[in-house]
Enzyme design. Structure first.
Site, PDB file in Angstrom:
ATOM      1  N   LYS A 299      27.798 -90.365-101.926  1.00  0.00           N
ATOM      2  CA  LYS A 299      28.499 -90.326-103.173  1.00  0.00           C
ATOM      3  C   LYS A 299      29.732 -90.739-102.896  1.00  0.00           C
ATOM      4  CE  LYS A 299      25.306 -89.706-106.261  1.00  0.00           C
ATOM      5  NZ  LYS A 299      25.138 -88.557-107.190  1.00  0.00           N
ATOM      6  N   ARG A 334      18.479 -83.948-102.703  1.00  0.00           N
ATOM      7  CA  ARG A 334      18.064 -85.280-102.750  1.00  0.00           C
ATOM      8  C   ARG A 334      18.914 -86.298-101.923  1.00  0.00           C
ATOM      9  NH1 ARG A 334      19.511 -89.602-106.365  1.00  0.00           N
ATOM     10  NH2 ARG A 334      17.689 -90.996-106.855  1.00  0.00           N
TER      11      ARG A 334
END
Length: 360
Positions: A299, A334
């Site tokens: 991210k 994840r």
């Protein structure tokens, strides 16, 4: 009106010799010895650190909602069942990300071909991923919505091949038609970044199928979510409250609580500071009584903290965030980099097993 939140903290290596002084977090491999009691009254917030040993005597004074949050913190999570597959949630599990889109933020186009997509999915499963999360619509900041039939044509062929070989599958979509198409192929978990709020038919589809569902927090849409996101009060509590309302909506739609998972939505309408606050306070979300899914792999926050490293050079930061989640009892991480994360998990698990082995 006063609202009280409970955040487990003061984690310990093992419970031996600490009867009554520690509690097991959500039936997993983590124990905690104190709770940060966060009291919000008339917009003012106060904090109190309460030893676990004092919680039983204190609970009757805190109200039914707080007692329920405490019960949620200390109750085990049921395993996921997907057809004949059972995925235990008393230990962390890895979910592999398989983006079959041409414009994913992290690996756009890498799996935009059936052969490459299925090979990547099988490789992640072989490396130790408990689930493969297949997505056919990019949710990167600024991404445009994809027509549902295009999304179906992207995800169903690799899903059919992977599920046909016994791989457990999660379908990453916010569209009811895509959920229906995936569920017609195999028992899958639904991973909805909109928490069943984008498509009015989605909750009905999930309830009727009995599929597990991940409700993820978001603010805005992919097109707008990173345009100066703002929260009224601490982001940790705002996200908790929002997820609580989405759980209630899912229950109202007929979805069983033991089929609901939650995701705080790292990067979905959050600044770097918001994301860091959520990571540091992640254990709070066990109070919702649902397994926690954490998706922080590659991210933007990692790049922001590491000299603007591009998405394909964020492995170290991704593993750091995955381990931070495991240390706070998250049940599923994840990730894009499955072999490396599974290795990190195995080392973490080895440390936990050693700590939980009584010494003679």
């Amino acid at each position: 009106m006063t609202r009280i939140y409970l955040r487990p903290t003061a984690f310990v290596d093992a419970p031996f010799g600490l009867d009554g002084q520690v509690a097991r977090l959500a039936g997993g491999l983590v124990w905690f010895s104190a709770v940060e009691l966060i009291r919000v009254e008339s917009g003012r917030r106060s904090l109190e650190l309460v030893p676990v040993a004092d919680m039983e005597g204190l609970l009757p004074t805190l109200g039914a909602d707080t007692a329920q949050a405490w019960a949620n913190l200390t109750s085990p999570r049921m395993p996921l069942t997907l057809g004949g597959r059972t995925i235990r949630l008393d230990q962390p599990q890895v979910m592999g990300i398989l983006n079959v889109t041409p414009d994913s933020f992290s690996d756009g186009g890498a799996h935009d071909d059936l052969a490459r997509a299925t090979a990547a999915g099988f490789a992640m499963a072989e490396a130790g991923a408990a689930l493969i999360d297949i997505g056919g619509e990019s949710m990167r900041p600024g991404a445009q919505a994809v027509w549902e039939q295009d999304e179906i044509s992207r995800v169903i062929p690799p899903l059919r091949m992977l599920a046909g070989a016994g791989t457990a599958i999660s379908i990453d979509t916010r569209k009811a038609a895509v959920m229906e198409a995936a569920l017609a192929e195999a028992p899958v978990m639904v991973n909805d970044v909109s928490a069943l709020s984008w498509d009015p038919r989605a909750a009905e589809i999930v309830a009727r199928s009995g599929a597990p569902v991940v409700l993820m927090h978001h603010q805005g849409t992919p097109e707008t979510m990173q345009q100066n996101p703002v929260y009224d009060g601490p982001v940790l509590l705002a996200v908790y409250d929002w997820l609580e309302t989405r759980i209630a909506a899912a229950l109202e739609a007929g979805i069983r609580r033991d089929r609901i998972l939650v995701d705080p939505g790292i990067g979905f309408g959050k600044t770097v500071q918001h994301n860091l606050d959520l990571m540091n306070g992640l254990a709070l979300f066990h109070g919702l009584g649902c397994p926690i899914v954490l998706g922080a792999s590659r991210k933007r926050m990692i790049g922001a903290l590491s000299n603007e490293a591009p998405a394909d050079q964020r492995l170290g930061g991704s593993i750091a965030l995955a381990l931070k989640a495991m240390e706070q009892g998250a049940q599923i991480v994840r990730v894009h980099d499955v072999p490396e994360t599974v290795q990190a998990l195995k080392v973490w698990r080895g440390l936990r097993d050693a700590a939980l082995t009584p010494q003679s």
